[in-house]
Motif scaffolding. Structure first.
Motif, PDB file in Angstrom:
ATOM      1  N   LYS A 232      26.477   4.889  30.520  1.00 48.42           N
ATOM      2  CA  LYS A 232      25.928   6.183  30.878  1.00 48.42           C
ATOM      3  C   LYS A 232      25.346   6.815  29.620  1.00 48.42           C
ATOM      4  N   LYS A 233      24.091   7.195  29.718  1.00 49.10           N
ATOM      5  CA  LYS A 233      23.364   7.688  28.552  1.00 49.10           C
ATOM      6  C   LYS A 233      24.085   8.833  27.848  1.00 49.10           C
ATOM      7  N   GLU A 234      24.574   9.792  28.624  1.00 52.97           N
ATOM      8  CA  GLU A 234      25.222  10.968  28.032  1.00 52.97           C
ATOM      9  C   GLU A 234      26.482  10.585  27.263  1.00 52.97           C
ATOM     10  N   LEU A 235      27.288   9.695  27.854  1.00 53.32           N
ATOM     11  CA  LEU A 235      28.523   9.273  27.186  1.00 53.32           C
ATOM     12  C   LEU A 235      28.225   8.490  25.912  1.00 53.32           C
ATOM     13  N   ILE A 236      27.252   7.594  25.981  1.00 52.90           N
ATOM     14  CA  ILE A 236      26.903   6.780  24.815  1.00 52.90           C
ATOM     15  C   ILE A 236      26.410   7.668  23.676  1.00 52.90           C
ATOM     16  N   ILE A 237      25.590   8.650  24.008  1.00 52.39           N
ATOM     17  CA  ILE A 237      25.079   9.567  22.974  1.00 52.39           C
ATOM     18  C   ILE A 237      26.227  10.332  22.328  1.00 52.39           C
ATOM     19  N   ASN A 238      27.181  10.818  23.150  1.00 50.92           N
ATOM     20  CA  ASN A 238      28.317  11.575  22.613  1.00 50.92           C
ATOM     21  C   ASN A 238      29.219  10.702  21.754  1.00 50.92           C
ATOM     22  N   ILE A 239      29.479   9.481  22.209  1.00 51.73           N
ATOM     23  CA  ILE A 239      30.314   8.551  21.439  1.00 51.73           C
ATOM     24  C   ILE A 239      29.683   8.270  20.079  1.00 51.73           C
ATOM     25  N   MET A 240      28.395   7.964  20.099  1.00 50.64           N
ATOM     26  CA  MET A 240      27.711   7.599  18.855  1.00 50.64           C
ATOM     27  C   MET A 240      27.500   8.813  17.950  1.00 50.64           C
ATOM     28  N   ALA A 241      27.362  10.002  18.534  1.00 50.84           N
ATOM     29  CA  ALA A 241      27.193  11.215  17.726  1.00 50.84           C
ATOM     30  C   ALA A 241      28.453  11.486  16.911  1.00 50.84           C
ATOM     31  N   ILE A 242      29.614  11.398  17.571  1.00 49.93           N
ATOM     32  CA  ILE A 242      30.874  11.649  16.872  1.00 49.93           C
ATOM     33  C   ILE A 242      31.212  10.503  15.926  1.00 49.93           C
ATOM     34  N   GLY A 243      30.942   9.277  16.344  1.00 47.11           N
ATOM     35  CA  GLY A 243      31.236   8.126  15.493  1.00 47.11           C
ATOM     36  C   GLY A 243      30.236   7.905  14.379  1.00 47.11           C
ATOM     37  N   SER A 244      29.148   8.678  14.389  1.00 47.53           N
ATOM     38  CA  SER A 244      28.095   8.468  13.389  1.00 47.53           C
ATOM     39  C   SER A 244      28.553   8.793  11.975  1.00 47.53           C
ATOM     40  N   ALA A 245      29.489   9.741  11.821  1.00 49.45           N
ATOM     41  CA  ALA A 245      29.951  10.112  10.473  1.00 49.45           C
ATOM     42  C   ALA A 245      30.654   8.942   9.772  1.00 49.45           C
TER      43      ALA A 245
END
Length: 462
Positions: A232-245
């Protein structure tokens, strides 16, 4: 609600942090001991060139870990917050998407790494003498990338489910298998550095299988379900946003390793790369328990932040920083008391011992304050603020250290490479403290607002 999860919002914070951190610390320490013992095996079987080979290969392993962190931290943080909000179905959906994402990424990383293996090793400082050993080691590690990335990504989710001891046992089990196979493959079967890599991959494969199977068990509170693995696009974006650091921090470590190893090679040769590789392993023995404290604090902070229990959030932060500072200070004292003996554990080459002893005193000068920087930057991850976490984390590894490494060696040669680290540690810690002061003030304001709202509601009802 699952009792294991519910206690995160109810038990005494110090008791909780102990329960969650000690398993993580033990797991981290066992992993750190493996890295040290494995390097000792390689140092005594292959020699300084073997240590240099593993040192230049390590950034490639860090790339694997970076992608594991990208998915793992993002997934764990979101799952912890959703469980604190009593949204179990959403937590399971996040888990399913995280698992599907890590499977895809792990496969891509493995294939890409094998294709570009020689240019990568050259980038990370492999000389013509070191390249054959480094290529043998890295080829096997990349072939097993799928298991390393998957297991590394999902293990922290077992802690988020309220079972940190099981997460520790699975991690320790893999490390013990590794420790048992490494001397067998290296010395008994005579496979040398290839044996070390093969032992690592086998152990990681077993661990990954056991971790995934945990989420397939009927009695697991969080389950990997096929219907939740549809991306799901929204979940993937949120996961990667938080994990990006943490992801960018790990990638920054790779860039840092390339810059540092190239400088070491230019001003000190393979001996300097081997020496700093040893120092990094010794530092890892100190640094990973600090990360264990951070890992133990993450689900407690995330859950209580989601449950609006800000006093517990602040209490966890203070206790985590205190514990991390004690650990890093003890490590600092140890490296000052017996530096020569620590270097000689790996190899007794006089040139290597001389460089390593001198370099350790300089490189680890600001070690006692490092716990504040690590816990502080990871705190912002735990509350779902990836931008803050990214800036604080990158301040140490990229924004300050890499420019210093590009400038100082031009004037101070090898000494410039070494003094860049403590300067960066100090400045990044100051920045982190400032950010935490503002964050605590914000939490105090939110807490006061909650008290005011509850008081007004109470007056209306009365």
């Amino acid at each position: 609600m699952n009792n294991h999860v519910q206690r995160i919002g109810e038990e005494k914070v110090s008791k909780l942090l102990f329960k969650f951190s000690i398993p993580a610390i033990i797991s981290m320490l066992v992993s750190a001991m493996y890295n040290i013992i494995d390097a000792i095996f390689i140092g005594h079987s292959v020699g300084p060139l073997g240590i240099a080979a593993v040192t230049v290969a390590f950034p490639i392993m860090m790339i694997q870990m970076a992608f594991g962190l990208l998915v793992g931290v993002g997934t764990t943080t979101l799952v912890s917050i959703r469980l604190g909000e009593q949204k179990h179905d959403e937590a399971q959906s996040i888990l399913g998407n995280g698992f599907a994402l890590v499977l895809i990424i792990a496969l891509i990383v493995s294939i890409a790494g094998l294709i570009f293996i020689e240019p990568l090793l050259q980038l990370f400082g492999a000389s013509s003498d070191v390249m054959p050993y480094a290529k043998d080691f890295t080829t096997i590690i990349l072939a097993g990338s799928f298991f390393m990335t998957t297991g590394f990504s999902l293990n922290s989710l077992i802690s988020a489910e309220g079972k940190p001891t099981k997460a520790m046992i699975l991690s320790v089990l893999g490390t013990l298998i590794n420790l048992g196979l490494a001397p067998l493959f290296i010395f008994v079967l005579g496979w040398g550095i290839r044996g070390a890599a093969l032992a690592t991959v086998i152990a990681q494969s077993i661990t990954a299988i056991l971790i995934v199977s945990h989420f397939l068990r009927p009695n697991s509170y969080l389950k990997i379900l096929l219907r939740n693995m549809k991306l799901k696009k929204e979940l993937i974006i949120n996961i990667m946003a938080i994990g990006s650091a943490p992801f960018l921090v790990q990638l920054a470590q790779c860039v840092l390793s390339a810059v540092m190893n190239q400088s070491l090679l230019a001003y000190g040769g393979d001996v300097a790369i081997s020496g700093l590789g040893i120092i990094y392993r010794i530092m890892t023995l100190i640094f990973l328990p600090v990360l264990g404290i951070s890992q133990g604090a993450q689900p407690i902070i995330g859950y209580n932040y989601g449950a609006l229990q800000y006093q517990r959030v602040k209490r966890t932060l203070v206790l985590a920083i205190s514990a991390a500072t004690i650990i890093s200070t003890v490590g600092f004292i140890l490296t000052r008391a017996i530096p020569t003996q620590l270097i000689m554990l790996f190899n007794d080459d006089p040139q290597l011992v001389s460089f390593g002893t001198n370099a350790m005193a300089i490189f680890l000068f600001c070690l006692p304050i490092l716990g504040v920087q690590v816990i502080g930057s990871n705190y912002f991850q735990a509350i779902g603020k990836p931008k803050h976490a990214m800036v604080l984390s990158l301040s140490r590894q990229v924004l300050i250290l890499i420019p210093l490494l590009l400038i100082l060696p031009k004037y101070l040669q090898l000494q410039g490479v070494l003094i860049a680290a403590p300067i960066s540690d100090f400045l990044s810690t100051v920045i982190t403290v400032i950010a935490l002061v503002y964050e605590v003030r914000r939490l105090n304001q939110k807490e006061n607002d909650l008290v005011r709202i509850n008081t007004e509601e109470g007056n209306v009802l009365s």
